[in-house]
Design a protein around this motif. Structure first.
Motif, mmCIF file in Angstrom:
data_model
loop_
_atom_site.group_PDB
_atom_site.id
_atom_site.type_symbol
_atom_site.label_atom_id
_atom_site.label_comp_id
_atom_site.label_asym_id
_atom_site.label_seq_id
_atom_site.Cartn_x
_atom_site.Cartn_y
_atom_site.Cartn_z
ATOM 1 N N ILE A 56 4.074 -5.761 2.438
ATOM 2 C CA ILE A 56 3.497 -5.049 1.305
ATOM 3 C C ILE A 56 2.457 -5.923 0.605
ATOM 4 O O ILE A 56 2.370 -7.129 0.839
ATOM 5 C CB ILE A 56 4.596 -4.622 0.296
ATOM 6 C CG1 ILE A 56 5.333 -5.848 -0.264
ATOM 7 C CG2 ILE A 56 5.583 -3.667 0.967
ATOM 8 C CD1 ILE A 56 6.317 -5.510 -1.388
ATOM 9 N N ASN A 57 1.663 -5.287 -0.261
ATOM 10 C CA ASN A 57 0.640 -5.980 -1.058
ATOM 11 C C ASN A 57 -0.330 -6.769 -0.184
ATOM 12 O O ASN A 57 -0.697 -7.906 -0.494
ATOM 13 C CB ASN A 57 1.292 -6.895 -2.101
ATOM 14 C CG ASN A 57 2.121 -6.125 -3.104
ATOM 15 O OD1 ASN A 57 1.772 -5.004 -3.476
ATOM 16 N ND2 ASN A 57 3.240 -6.702 -3.519
ATOM 17 N N ARG A 85 -4.063 -6.593 2.220
ATOM 18 C CA ARG A 85 -5.333 -5.917 2.496
ATOM 19 C C ARG A 85 -5.488 -5.955 4.013
ATOM 20 O O ARG A 85 -5.498 -7.030 4.621
ATOM 21 C CB ARG A 85 -6.477 -6.642 1.802
ATOM 22 C CG ARG A 85 -6.231 -6.816 0.303
ATOM 23 C CD ARG A 85 -7.233 -7.763 -0.339
ATOM 24 N NE ARG A 85 -8.535 -7.123 -0.492
ATOM 25 C CZ ARG A 85 -9.613 -7.764 -0.971
ATOM 26 N NH1 ARG A 85 -9.534 -9.057 -1.284
ATOM 27 N NH2 ARG A 85 -10.744 -7.121 -1.114
ATOM 28 N N GLU A 140 -6.957 -0.473 1.959
ATOM 29 C CA GLU A 140 -6.338 -0.999 0.737
ATOM 30 C C GLU A 140 -5.167 -0.087 0.370
ATOM 31 O O GLU A 140 -5.200 1.121 0.630
ATOM 32 C CB GLU A 140 -7.355 -1.028 -0.399
ATOM 33 C CG GLU A 140 -8.612 -1.833 -0.088
ATOM 34 C CD GLU A 140 -8.506 -3.280 -0.516
ATOM 35 O OE1 GLU A 140 -7.443 -3.670 -1.033
ATOM 36 O OE2 GLU A 140 -9.493 -4.016 -0.327
ATOM 37 N N ALA A 172 1.089 2.724 0.230
ATOM 38 C CA ALA A 172 2.069 2.003 -0.587
ATOM 39 C C ALA A 172 2.846 2.955 -1.482
ATOM 40 O O ALA A 172 4.035 2.731 -1.763
ATOM 41 C CB ALA A 172 1.360 0.941 -1.417
ATOM 42 N N ASP A 183 6.161 -9.911 0.967
ATOM 43 C CA ASP A 183 5.073 -9.694 0.015
ATOM 44 C C ASP A 183 3.885 -10.564 0.416
ATOM 45 O O ASP A 183 3.948 -11.796 0.336
ATOM 46 C CB ASP A 183 5.552 -10.039 -1.386
ATOM 47 C CG ASP A 183 4.556 -9.667 -2.466
ATOM 48 O OD1 ASP A 183 3.385 -9.358 -2.132
ATOM 49 O OD2 ASP A 183 4.931 -9.678 -3.654
ATOM 50 N N LYS A 219 1.113 -10.772 -1.095
ATOM 51 C CA LYS A 219 0.493 -11.286 -2.316
ATOM 52 C C LYS A 219 -1.037 -11.232 -2.259
ATOM 53 O O LYS A 219 -1.735 -12.184 -2.621
ATOM 54 C CB LYS A 219 0.970 -12.706 -2.595
ATOM 55 C CG LYS A 219 2.476 -12.788 -2.805
ATOM 56 C CD LYS A 219 2.946 -14.205 -3.063
ATOM 57 C CE LYS A 219 4.457 -14.246 -3.271
ATOM 58 N NZ LYS A 219 4.957 -15.625 -3.481
ATOM 59 N N GLY A 220 -1.552 -10.122 -1.757
ATOM 60 C CA GLY A 220 -2.996 -9.907 -1.754
ATOM 61 C C GLY A 220 -3.748 -10.501 -0.590
ATOM 62 O O GLY A 220 -4.982 -10.403 -0.539
#
Length: 415
Positions: free
Chosen positions: A13-14, A16, A32, A49, A63, A65-66
């Motif tokens: 998750i989270n 790109r 995204e 998401a 995660d 985290k971007g």
């Protein structure tokens, strides 16, 4: 890697996502606000998401985290298994010693053949392992490995077995290619047709029956083998159910790419002297053009592959290291991508496509590798970057946070 590890479910998750899926409109096939669902070493889905409940997920939740996630990289043309190196020969060349003198003193490809024959299977695998680890550390998850430095029945099969040993000992997929028609061995000096007989009658059938190779390659060039000799090798490969690849149009135009296309080959590699007829043949056959800027750079060549023609025709362009001791001693897929942009004029997006979806096509894996897509293998790379172009842009650091092979995250230090 245990079966339990590869069977487990995970949810990323989270992130790109640079899916490299050309059906998506954004550059790099970027998504995204989507997650990645993995199970049994495959990508199950890329759900929005908003549609998932991480707290209720039955499995591991990671995660990102971007971070950006790309498909695992595919190095689709290497000579990774060999003995020795040719640094001393390179130094001589830079000091003005002619290649003819170096060859007369036992240098050139003959020196690599000699060093390769001197090692046993375990020794060849041990020598190759640091090179493989270097590729893996930059995100390579699938590697093509050619023979071609044994040039005898025993030694060609030994190289292929060493490649298989690397596959068995490391978390990486290996596609093995028989390249017995790489050069003329010393014992066949002046008897190229007799050596082709030996390949067709002995080496190739033995490699096929032992299941040691997926494909057969040949160096179709004025300093290699003629189109007629190459045709004989390709005909034998087809008769034994092996796929076709070709070293073609590197130093001159012998129309080797058209020959590869005639046989429905996976890829035509080097292609610096490829002409419009060759481009059209590749397009019609669905054959990938593999660009090898490392050799172009190391040999200080000036004839560039016809990137504009290939681009205009819609021929897929893969990018690879051509890792070998004589003309491209670079175990760096990111360097190959950078060189492809700087020397050949590819865009960063084209370079990334060249080591993902197009490289997958060059190894007959276009339906299962090289994209973040449902049903594809769960080979992923997690990057600490702001944009995918950074992967190609700079060298000297490594923004790769994690390498995921078949859904299992590998520890990056030492791979």
């Amino acid at each position: 890697m245990s079966q339990a590890e590869t069977d487990r479910r995970s949810l990323w998750i989270n992130a790109r996502l640079a899916t490299m899926d050309p059906s998506l409109p954004a550059p790099y096939g970027a998504l995204e606000g989507h997650a990645l669902l993995l199970e049994a070493g495959r990508i199950l889905a890329l759900p929005p998401a908003a549609d998932i409940d991480p707290e209720g997920f039955d499995g591991a939740v990671i995660d990102a985290k971007g971070a950006w996630i790309t498909p695992g990289f595919i190095d689709c043309h290497t000579h990774l298994v060999y003995g020795g190196n040719r640094a001393a020969e390179w130094e001589k060349r830079l000091n003005g010693v002619p290649y003819q003198q170096i060859a007369a003193e036992g240098g050139g490809i003959v020196s690599t053949v000699r060093a390769t024959r001197a090692l046993d299977e375990a020794g060849l695998a041990a020598a190759a392992k640091p090179r493989m680890r270097a590729l893996m550390a930059e995100g390579v998850t699938t590697v093509e490995i050619k023979s071609g430095y044994g040039l005898s029945l025993e030694d060609e099969l030994k190289q292929l077995r060493a490649a298989r040993r690397l596959r068995d000992e490391l978390p990486v997929e290996v596609s093995a290619t028989l390249l017995a028609a790489h050069a003329l061995p010393p014992e066949f000096a002046g008897r190229a047709d007799a050596y082709i007989d030996h390949i067709v009658d002995a080496i190739l059938p033995a490699a096929a029956s032992a299941g040691l190779a997926e494909a057969v390659d040949a160096f179709c060039e004025s300093v290699g083998f003629s189109p007629a000799q190459t045709r004989r090798v390709f005909e034998a490969a087809r008769a034994h159910g092996l796929k076709i690849k070709g070293h073609v149009e590197q130093l001159s135009n012998l129309h080797g790419a058209e020959l590869v296309a005639e046989f429905g080959g996976w890829s035509a590699d080097h292609v610096e002297y490829l002409d419009a007829a060759g481009v059209a043949a590749l397009k019609a056959a669905g054959t990938v053009a593999v660009l090898l800027p490392g050799a172009f750079y190391f040999l200080r060549e000036t004839q560039k592959p016809p990137v504009e023609l290939l681009r205009a025709a819609g021929v897929p362009m893969a990018v690879s290291t051509d890792l070998n001791p004589g003309t491209s001693p670079f175990a760096s897929i990111r360097l190959a991508m950078n060189q492809a942009c700087v020397l050949f004029g590819l865009t960063p997006e084209e370079a990334l496509a060249g080591v993902t979806r197009h490289a997958a096509q060059a190894l007959g894996r276009g339906g299962s590798h090289g994209r973040l897509a449902a049903g594809h293998v769960a080979d992923l790379l997690v990057w600490d970057i702001d944009s995918p172009a950074e992967i190609v842009y700079g060298l000297g650091d490594n923004p790769l946070r994690q390498r995921v092979f078949r859904g299992v995250a590998q520890h990056m230090k030492g791979c």
